[in-house]
Design an enzyme around this catalytic site. Structure first.
Site, PDB file in Angstrom:
ATOM      1  N   LYS A   1       2.574   2.563  -3.418  1.00  0.00           N
ATOM      2  CA  LYS A   1       1.871   1.361  -2.964  1.00  0.00           C
ATOM      3  C   LYS A   1       1.688   0.316  -4.068  1.00  0.00           C
ATOM      4  O   LYS A   1       1.225  -0.794  -3.794  1.00  0.00           O
ATOM      5  CB  LYS A   1       0.535   1.751  -2.311  1.00  0.00           C
ATOM      6  CG  LYS A   1       0.750   2.462  -0.979  1.00  0.00           C
ATOM      7  CD  LYS A   1       1.325   1.517   0.079  1.00  0.00           C
ATOM      8  CE  LYS A   1       2.066   2.219   1.185  1.00  0.00           C
ATOM      9  NZ  LYS A   1       2.672   1.325   2.175  1.00  0.00           N
TER      10      LYS A   1
HETATM   11  N1  PMP Z   1       1.592   9.051   1.133  1.00  0.00           N
HETATM   12  C1  PMP Z   1       0.517   8.574   0.478  1.00  0.00           C
HETATM   13  C2  PMP Z   1      -0.110   9.438  -0.557  1.00  0.00           C
HETATM   14  C3  PMP Z   1      -0.005   7.309   0.780  1.00  0.00           C
HETATM   15  O1  PMP Z   1      -1.094   6.862   0.133  1.00  0.00           O
HETATM   16  C4  PMP Z   1       0.608   6.539   1.789  1.00  0.00           C
HETATM   17  C5  PMP Z   1       0.024   5.197   2.124  1.00  0.00           C
HETATM   18  N2  PMP Z   1      -1.167   5.341   2.883  1.00  0.00           N
HETATM   19  C6  PMP Z   1       1.708   7.077   2.477  1.00  0.00           C
HETATM   20  C7  PMP Z   1       2.187   8.315   2.103  1.00  0.00           C
HETATM   21  C8  PMP Z   1       2.343   6.382   3.641  1.00  0.00           C
HETATM   22  O2  PMP Z   1       2.885   5.150   3.376  1.00  0.00           O
HETATM   23  P1  PMP Z   1       2.898   4.030   4.494  1.00  0.00           P
HETATM   24  O3  PMP Z   1       1.503   3.470   4.594  1.00  0.00           O
HETATM   25  O4  PMP Z   1       3.860   3.021   3.980  1.00  0.00           O
HETATM   26  O5  PMP Z   1       3.317   4.643   5.787  1.00  0.00           O
END
Ligand code: PMP
Length: 306
Positions: free
Chosen positions: A46
């Site tokens: 992120k």
């Molecule tokens: N794994 C982790 C540890 C995350 O923090 C996130 C984001 N919430 C995701 C996976 C999933 O990513 P996305 O929000 O792009 O679906």
């Protein structure tokens, strides 16, 4: 490598290739590639989104020097935004359901941001509502809202998709990734499908998420799982969703650490468990690509390795 600002460390993360010798479940000539997104400077995938949200907000005039950024987040998006906001000395407030890891909350504070906790029982929707409430009270505030902001999938379409394609080529059999906001899965899927229409697109959720028609309930795997169908999924045709139990997700999180030195969070363990299920149903010689979104040390207080 010498840099003068942490944003220069975002992206171009390494890829680990797993074969039959690492895990017997992988057929002899097949491979699982995992993009190690915990190598980003804030420790997660992120950071890419945080950087893009702030840079685009400034470019479009939505953000100026006096703007307060507010965002509901499970933590990693908060860390990514806080990192990017530092460069412009912007004030940041993150609304986090209180079950989420204490280490992520401490990292957010270390970066100079403020945290508002909401009751976990109200889910991510509770955090979104609270963030909207706070926004109304602060003049010149901006709520990027990663769950509906197209910059989220676009970030991954512009950066992670091309990196995977350049590193692994066009003969990837399946792309397997966890779904939280759905930004990563959607952005990368659209990019890879444009390059290779035959690719299988495979989503991963924990038990307690609704994508396979299950009932919404709490789960220990952190960062993935949805209470509503993410709008970003509406434009892509998903071949399969795997629903992974906490037990299996944490089992592979521990196996990756203990046997292969890969210290990742439970959404990576769940993604790997799904990648193994996927590669078992594919012909020998297949290539599955998955994502390890964040590092494991931010979950030590949750005892993810014991
Ligand atoms: N794994 C982790 C540890 C995350 O923090 C996130 C984001 N919430 C995701 C996976 C999933 O990513 P996305 O929000 O792009 O679906």
């Amino acid at each position: 490598m010498i840099v003068s600002s942490v944003d220069q460390l975002i992206g171009q993360t390494p890829v680990m290739a797993f074969n039959h010798h690492h895990f017997k479940r992988i057929p002899r000539d097949s491979l699982i590639y995992a993009k190690l997104e915990y190598f980003n400077p804030g420790g997660s995938i992120k950071d890419r989104l945080g950087h893009k949200l702030i840079e685009e907000g400034i470019k479009q005039g939505i953000i100026n020097q006096a703007t307060t950024i507010i965002e509901p987040t499970a933590g990693n998006t908060g860390i990514g935004i806080a990192l990017a906001a530092q460069k412009y000395k912007l004030k940041t407030i993150f609304v986090i359901p209180d079950k989420f890891s204490i280490e992520k909350q401490q990292l957010i504070k270390a970066l100079g941001a403020e945290i508002v906790q909401t009751d976990t029982r109200l889910g991510i929707s509770g955090a979104i509502n609270k963030a909207k409430e706070i926004q109304k009270k602060i003049k010149n505030s901006y709520l990027p809202l990663q769950f509906s902001n197209q910059t989220n999938p676009k970030t991954y379409y512009d950066t992670l998709g091309p990196e995977i394609y350049q590193e692994l080529g066009e003969d990837i059999t399946s792309f397997v990734a966890g779904i939280g906001s759905g930004g990563t899965f959607s952005g990368v899927s659209i990019y890879l499908k444009e390059k290779n229409p035959a690719i299988r697109l495979v989503g991963v959720e924990p038990e307690g998420s609704i994508l396979n028609g299950g009932k919404s309930h709490s789960h220990a795997i952190e960062g993935i799982g949805v209470e509503f169908i993410p709008p970003f999924l509406e434009t892509i045709s998903v071949n399969k969703f795997y629903t992974i139990s906490d037990e299996i997700g944490f089992y592979y999180t521990r196996e990756l650490a203990k046997k292969h030195g890969i210290l990742v969070g439970s959404s990576s363990g769940a993604a790997f468990a799904a990648a193994l299920e996927e590669i078992e149903i594919l012909p020998n010689g297949s290539k599955v690509v998955t994502i390890f979104p964040d590092s494991g040390d931010r979950y030590l207080s949750n005892k993810i390795y014991s």
